[in-house]
Design a protein around this motif. Structure first.
Motif, PDB file in Angstrom:
ATOM      1  N   ILE A 219     -10.966 -16.910   0.812  1.00 53.92           N
ATOM      2  CA  ILE A 219     -10.386 -15.688   1.364  1.00 53.92           C
ATOM      3  C   ILE A 219      -8.923 -15.940   1.699  1.00 53.92           C
ATOM      4  O   ILE A 219      -8.609 -16.839   2.484  1.00 53.92           O
ATOM      5  CB  ILE A 219     -11.127 -15.239   2.638  1.00 53.92           C
ATOM      6  CG1 ILE A 219     -12.596 -14.935   2.331  1.00 53.92           C
ATOM      7  CG2 ILE A 219     -10.451 -14.000   3.237  1.00 53.92           C
ATOM      8  CD1 ILE A 219     -13.416 -14.578   3.562  1.00 53.92           C
ATOM      9  N   GLY A 220      -8.043 -15.154   1.122  1.00 57.16           N
ATOM     10  CA  GLY A 220      -6.613 -15.317   1.375  1.00 57.16           C
ATOM     11  C   GLY A 220      -6.051 -14.193   2.219  1.00 57.16           C
ATOM     12  O   GLY A 220      -6.437 -13.033   2.068  1.00 57.16           O
TER      13      GLY A 220
ATOM     14  N   PRO B 117     -11.248 -19.951   4.267  1.00 59.52           N
ATOM     15  CA  PRO B 117     -10.134 -19.061   4.619  1.00 59.52           C
ATOM     16  C   PRO B 117      -8.795 -19.751   4.386  1.00 59.52           C
ATOM     17  O   PRO B 117      -8.652 -20.953   4.641  1.00 59.52           O
ATOM     18  CB  PRO B 117     -10.365 -18.774   6.110  1.00 59.52           C
ATOM     19  CG  PRO B 117     -11.130 -19.962   6.599  1.00 59.52           C
ATOM     20  CD  PRO B 117     -11.978 -20.426   5.451  1.00 59.52           C
ATOM     21  N   CYS B 118      -7.830 -18.999   3.893  1.00 59.43           N
ATOM     22  CA  CYS B 118      -6.481 -19.524   3.650  1.00 59.43           C
ATOM     23  C   CYS B 118      -5.473 -18.543   4.232  1.00 59.43           C
ATOM     24  O   CYS B 118      -5.644 -17.331   4.089  1.00 59.43           O
ATOM     25  CB  CYS B 118      -6.195 -19.668   2.156  1.00 59.43           C
ATOM     26  SG  CYS B 118      -7.382 -20.652   1.235  1.00 59.43           S
TER      27      CYS B 118
ATOM     28  N   GLY C  40      -1.615 -22.164   2.854  1.00 63.96           N
ATOM     29  CA  GLY C  40      -1.108 -22.053   1.493  1.00 63.96           C
ATOM     30  C   GLY C  40      -1.805 -20.980   0.692  1.00 63.96           C
ATOM     31  O   GLY C  40      -2.644 -20.227   1.202  1.00 63.96           O
ATOM     32  N   LEU C  41      -1.453 -20.912  -0.565  1.00 61.17           N
ATOM     33  CA  LEU C  41      -1.970 -19.884  -1.464  1.00 61.17           C
ATOM     34  C   LEU C  41      -3.405 -20.166  -1.885  1.00 61.17           C
ATOM     35  O   LEU C  41      -3.841 -21.321  -1.929  1.00 61.17           O
ATOM     36  CB  LEU C  41      -1.081 -19.793  -2.703  1.00 61.17           C
ATOM     37  CG  LEU C  41       0.403 -19.498  -2.462  1.00 61.17           C
ATOM     38  CD1 LEU C  41       1.171 -19.581  -3.762  1.00 61.17           C
ATOM     39  CD2 LEU C  41       0.589 -18.133  -1.814  1.00 61.17           C
ATOM     40  N   VAL C  42      -4.119 -19.111  -2.233  1.00 60.33           N
ATOM     41  CA  VAL C  42      -5.502 -19.270  -2.689  1.00 60.33           C
ATOM     42  C   VAL C  42      -5.564 -20.092  -3.971  1.00 60.33           C
ATOM     43  O   VAL C  42      -6.538 -20.821  -4.210  1.00 60.33           O
ATOM     44  CB  VAL C  42      -6.173 -17.898  -2.904  1.00 60.33           C
ATOM     45  CG1 VAL C  42      -6.387 -17.180  -1.580  1.00 60.33           C
ATOM     46  CG2 VAL C  42      -5.366 -17.027  -3.872  1.00 60.33           C
ATOM     47  N   THR C  43      -4.538 -19.986  -4.804  1.00 60.33           N
ATOM     48  CA  THR C  43      -4.508 -20.775  -6.037  1.00 60.33           C
ATOM     49  C   THR C  43      -4.425 -22.269  -5.728  1.00 60.33           C
ATOM     50  O   THR C  43      -5.063 -23.094  -6.405  1.00 60.33           O
ATOM     51  CB  THR C  43      -3.312 -20.361  -6.915  1.00 60.33           C
ATOM     52  OG1 THR C  43      -2.135 -20.276  -6.102  1.00 60.33           O
ATOM     53  CG2 THR C  43      -3.557 -19.023  -7.586  1.00 60.33           C
TER      54      THR C  43
END
Length: 289
Positions: A138-139, A161-162, A172-175
Motif C-alpha cells: 500500500i503506497g 505500507p509505504c 519510499g516508492l512502492v516500486t
C-alpha cells in the motif's frame, strides 16, 4: 433513490460510503464499477466498487474530493439519497475467470497506490474466500493517507505500507518496495496487480518487465462517462484500441501504451481545473440531496 446507510472519513479528502443498492450488490464482482448521479442535473461519476454485501444489499464506494462534484458529494450524510446508482459495469477482475486450483498455485502481490487501495480490497477479499492469500503493498504520501490497512490485514497474506515521507512503514516508492521483496527478500511472484495513479502503474510495469512478472493494471483513472460513448477512456493495448470502461478496466500492463494514456488524462485534467476555477464561487455545495 439510493440511500446512504454508512459513511466515514478514511483520510484527508477521502471518505467511504455504503449505499443501499440491493440489485447492484447481488450482481457485483471484484474489479467492476458503478456510475453515480447525485441528482437529476448532476454529473455522471464512475467509481470502482470497493466492497459489496449481497445479504445487506449494500455497495461500498470510496471517494476522493478532487473536482466540484465529489466536493458536493462529501456534503451528503447518512439518510440522504442519490438519484442514480447504476451498475455493476465493466468487466470483472481477470482472476475471477481462472480456476481456483490454478490460482492456489500462484503467488500474487497487489500494488495499491493511494485511492487504488479501495478497488484492490474486494479482489484480495475474494481471493481469501477461495483460500488464496495475496500480498499487498500500500503506497501513500504520508501515514494519514494510508487507507484500509486494517481491513486488508484481515484478508491478505502480508501487508506492506509505504510512505513517501517515511512517516509510516517503508520509506519510499512502492516500486522500490516490490524490488526489495523480490531481489533482497527472495519473494517469488507469478502475478502483480497494480491499481493506482497512472504514473505509478507505468513504473510498476516497467519494473515487472525487468523482473519477468506478469502484470495486470486497472485503467479506471481515465474513465469519464463509463459507457464507452464519450470516448475519453480510449487506450491502446497491444496496438489495438480499447475502452477502459467497456473492455476493462483491467488490462495486461505490459501491453498498455501508458504514454498515450497519460497524455489523454492530462488533457482532461486541464479541462477540470478550468471548470473548477470558473465555477468555484457557485459549485453547488450543499445543494439538492
Amino acid at each position: 433513490m439510493y440511500k446512504i446507510v454508512g459513511k466515514k472519513a478514511l483520510a484527508p479528502q477521502i471518505f467511504l460510503m455504503d449505499i443501499a443498492a440491493p440489485r447492484v450488490a447481488k450482481s457485483a464482482q471484484p474489479g467492476q464499477f458503478i456510475i453515480i448521479k447525485m441528482d437529476e442535473k448532476g454529473e455522471r461519476i464512475p467509481l470502482t466498487i470497493s466492497d459489496f454485501d449481497a445479504e445487506r444489499g449494500t455497495v461500498t464506494i470510496v471517494v476522493q474530493t478532487i473536482g466540484c462534484s465529489t466536493k458536493e458529494m462529501e456534503n451528503y450524510e447518512i439518510g440522504d439519497s442519490f438519484s442514480d446508482f447504476v451498475g455493476p459495469l465493466g468487466q470483472a477482475s481477470e482472476l475471477m475467470s481462472e480456476s481456483i486450483e490454478e490460482l492456489k498455485k500462484k503467488k500474487i502481490v497487489f500494488v495499491a497506490g493511494g485511492l487504488g487501495t479501495a478497488p484492490v480490497y474486494p479482489q484480495v477479499k475474494w481471493l481469501n474466500s477461495q483460500g488464496v492469500k495475496a500480498d499487498v503493498i500500500i503506497g501513500a504520501k504520508a501515514k494519514e493517507y494510508v487507507i484500509m490497512e486494517e481491513e486488508m490485514k484481515k484478508v491478505a497474506g502480508n501487508v506492506y505500507p509505504c510512505t513517501d515521507d517515511g512517516s509510516y512503514g517503508y520509506k519510499g516508492l512502492v516500486t522500490n518496495k516490490l524490488k526489495e521483496l523480490v531481489q533482497n527478500e527472495g519473494k517469488k511472484y507469478d502475478l502483480v496487480v497494480a491499481i493506482g495513479p497512472m504514473i505509478m502503474m507505468k513504473f510498476v510495469c516497467k519494473l515487472t518487465e525487468e523482473l519477468g512478472i506478469s502484470t495486470i493494471v486497472s485503467m479506471n483513472p481515465i474513465m469519464v462517462d463509463g459507457t464507452g460513448m464519450c470516448g475519453a477512456c480510449r487506450i491502446t493495448v497491444d496496438g489495438k484500441t480499447k475502452f477502459a470502461c467497456v473492455d476493462g478496466p483491467e488490462f495486461d500492463g505490459h501491453k498498455v501504451n501508458f504514454e498515450e494514456a497519460m497524455r489523454r488524462q492530462a488533457m482532461y485534467k486541464t479541462q477540470e481545473v478550468s471548470k473548477n476555477e470558473g465555477i468555484k464561487a457557485g459549485c453547488g455545495l450543499g445543494g439538492t440531496k
